[in-house]
Design an enzyme around this catalytic site. Structure first.
Site, mmCIF file in Angstrom:
data_model
loop_
_atom_site.group_PDB
_atom_site.id
_atom_site.type_symbol
_atom_site.label_atom_id
_atom_site.label_comp_id
_atom_site.label_asym_id
_atom_site.label_seq_id
_atom_site.Cartn_x
_atom_site.Cartn_y
_atom_site.Cartn_z
ATOM 1 N N HIS A 118 4.815 0.261 -0.312
ATOM 2 C CA HIS A 118 5.697 -0.457 0.613
ATOM 3 C C HIS A 118 4.972 -1.602 1.300
ATOM 4 O O HIS A 118 3.739 -1.636 1.362
ATOM 5 C CB HIS A 118 6.278 0.502 1.657
ATOM 6 C CG HIS A 118 5.236 1.205 2.484
ATOM 7 N ND1 HIS A 118 4.513 2.270 2.007
ATOM 8 C CD2 HIS A 118 4.791 0.993 3.745
ATOM 9 C CE1 HIS A 118 3.674 2.696 2.939
ATOM 10 N NE2 HIS A 118 3.814 1.930 4.002
ATOM 11 N N HIS A 121 0.852 -1.191 0.000
ATOM 12 C CA HIS A 121 0.000 0.000 0.000
ATOM 13 C C HIS A 121 0.887 1.240 0.000
ATOM 14 O O HIS A 121 2.113 1.147 0.159
ATOM 15 C CB HIS A 121 -0.913 0.000 1.236
ATOM 16 C CG HIS A 121 -0.157 0.088 2.530
ATOM 17 N ND1 HIS A 121 0.419 -1.018 3.129
ATOM 18 C CD2 HIS A 121 0.177 1.142 3.315
ATOM 19 C CE1 HIS A 121 1.044 -0.646 4.231
ATOM 20 N NE2 HIS A 121 0.933 0.670 4.362
ATOM 21 N N HIS A 153 0.847 5.736 1.190
ATOM 22 C CA HIS A 153 0.168 6.850 1.862
ATOM 23 C C HIS A 153 0.419 8.114 1.054
ATOM 24 O O HIS A 153 1.554 8.382 0.654
ATOM 25 C CB HIS A 153 0.711 7.043 3.281
ATOM 26 C CG HIS A 153 0.817 5.763 4.057
ATOM 27 N ND1 HIS A 153 -0.275 4.979 4.325
ATOM 28 C CD2 HIS A 153 1.888 5.119 4.585
ATOM 29 C CE1 HIS A 153 0.127 3.901 4.990
ATOM 30 N NE2 HIS A 153 1.437 3.967 5.157
ATOM 31 N N GLU A 213 6.475 7.809 6.176
ATOM 32 C CA GLU A 213 6.635 6.718 7.144
ATOM 33 C C GLU A 213 8.100 6.286 7.224
ATOM 34 O O GLU A 213 8.783 6.175 6.200
ATOM 35 C CB GLU A 213 5.748 5.533 6.745
ATOM 36 C CG GLU A 213 5.715 4.439 7.804
ATOM 37 C CD GLU A 213 4.583 3.429 7.597
ATOM 38 O OE1 GLU A 213 3.831 3.536 6.612
ATOM 39 O OE2 GLU A 213 4.471 2.522 8.444
#
Ligand SMILES: *[C@@H]1O[C@H](CO)[C@@H](O)[C@H](O)[C@H]1NC(C)=O
Ligand SMILES: *[C@@H]1O[C@H](CO)[C@@H](O)[C@H](O)[C@H]1NC(C)=O
Ligand SMILES: *[C@@H]1O[C@H](CO)[C@@H](O)[C@H](O)[C@H]1NC(C)=O
Ligand SMILES: *[C@@H]1O[C@H](CO)[C@@H](O)[C@H](O)[C@H]1NC(C)=O
Ligand SMILES: *[C@@H]1O[C@H](CO)[C@@H](O)[C@H](O)[C@H]1NC(C)=O
Length: 371
Positions: A129, A83, A85, A90
């Site tokens: 990732h 997925h 973001h 992150e």
């Protein structure tokens, strides 16, 4: 209300802050100085066999960043489906054990690394990732900016508490309830949490010496690492990144930046490790006082670190303990041991890490001079 009652109500405000006020078992609901001990069940949830703890949350940091840990046993499958973001940067840090991390930005090359203790992987926005836990006692530390991303885990997970503070709950290997992460159907419904499923992503398995593509001129765990271009994922093996020695504040400190404002851009945070020796001459009164506009947090990686925050008494933090310092609050830190190391995160551009770098010199070693 008579005067006696009034004065009783006011009394606690006038009393000096105590250590027991500083120590919390759960990140508070608004910014204030605090320390959370390692493995406290701070907003803990389980997702399958993974145990997530949130030591700094959106509310506790004024939405500057989230600091979290994931403890889990080794697994034969991905810890979460691939997925990305769009709004959150992150950061994956290996506190102990082993895990594999995959990252790909846009049409760029897919990278995979095997991370051991102290290794770091950077996953900027819009980078696909996933990860897989590979050793029985593994702890990933995550830093996510801006703060508040933990709401996803509160929604997906089961709230958790433990009297023993075991890192994660042992489960028989024949226990089939230990599936990890949401199903393909469920992960596709999480866009309101800034999770965009990338179900076509096929994690490569052709790692050689812990890296895919195979290490060439800048080998993983063999050559010096540099921080990545803005927007691109990158990896820094433990003690292979850039280093700065600062001796201006009564003790040797070695800063190893993992993310500077060049990489974080408008997500506006910096991330570094800081190694410190004891104050020269054993005089901790020389420990400088720091203050910055942005919130900051430390997690102890090695040794023990003394921290004085605002009006609270000095706290002694050991491996895995976290201290949170709100913006504009004064603090000091030092070690009484010979060598300590922390993971340090700061909101904005003026964290201690950036100031130690600015006042330091390039350095090649994770150890400081003999004298
Ligand atoms: C679970 O924990 C979250 C955050 O710590 C809290 O907001 C929520 O109310 C809890 N849910 C239950 C059912 O206890
Ligand atoms: C991430 O991708 C979204 C959707 O394509 C785009 O709107 C956004 O600008 C991208 N963000 C960054 C930082 O590139
Ligand atoms: C798992 O194995 C243990 C020990 O062999 C056994 O007692 C238990 O019933 C098994 N559980 C399942 C779900 O098969
Ligand atoms: C892996 O590391 C060994 C030892 O350093 C080296 O000889 C070998 O060439 C490396 N393999 C690849 C594919 O880089
Ligand atoms: C960056 O963070 C600092 C500290 O939290 C804050 O003062 C500043 O306004 C932020 N800048 C931007 C552009 O968001």
């Amino acid at each position: 209300m008579n005067l006696l009652h009034l004065s009783l109500l006011l009394l606690p405000l006038a009393t000096a802050q105590s250590l027991s006020d500083l120590y919390v078992s759960q990140a508070p609901s608004s910014p204030r100085p605090y320390v959370v001990p390692h493995y406290a069940n701070s907003h803990a949830v389980t997702i399958g066999s993974q145990l997530y703890r949130f030591t700094v949350t959106g509310p506790s940091s004024g939405y500057a960043f989230t600091l979290m840990s994931t403890n889990a046993p080794s697994s034969g499958s991905l810890g979460v489906l691939p997925h990305l973001h769009q709004a959150h940067y992150e950061n994956f840090f290996n506190f102990k054990g082993r895990f594999q991390l995959w990252a790909q930005h846009g049409d760029g090359e897919q990278h995979a690394r095997l991370l051991t203790q102290g290794d770091y992987g950077s996953v900027p926005r819009n980078t696909t990732h996933t990860f897989q836990i590979l050793d029985p006692d593994t702890e990933m530390v995550g830093v996510i900016s801006p703060g508040g991303f933990e709401d996803l885990f509160y929604t997906l997970g089961q709230n958790y508490t433990s009297a023993t503070n075991t890192p994660y709950v042992p489960q028989a290997t024949n226990d089939t309830s230990s599936s990890t992460g949401p199903s393909p159907n469920d992960i596709s419904g999480l866009e309101s949490f800034d999770v965009y499923a990338q179900l076509d992503f096929a994690p490569r398995r052709d790692l050689a010496n812990g890296s895919a593509p195979a290490p060439t001129t800048t080998g993983w765990h063999t050559d010096a690492a540099t921080l990545g271009q803005p927007g691109e994922p990158y990896f820094v093996a433990n003690n292979y990144g850039p280093k700065y020695l600062n001796s201006a504040h009564g003790a040797y400190q070695i800063v190893q930046p993992l993310v500077t404002n060049t990489q974080s851009q408008d997500t506006n945070f910096t991330l570094s490790t800081i190694i410190m020796g004891r104050p020269r001459g054993g005089d901790d009164s020389v420990a400088p006082t720091w203050k910055a506009p942005g919130a900051a947090a430390f997690e102890v990686l090695e040794g023990a670190v003394m921290v004085r925050i605002g009006d609270y008494p000095v706290a002694r933090l050991e491996m895995g303990d976290v201290a949170f310092i709100p913006g504009e609050v004064e603090y000091q830190y030092w070690t009484e041991g010979a060598y300590a190391k922390v993971l340090y995160v700061s909101s904005g551009k003026e964290g201690v890490d950036q100031r130690l770098i600015a006042g330091g010199t390039h350095w090649e070693f994770p150890t400081f001079p003999r004298y």
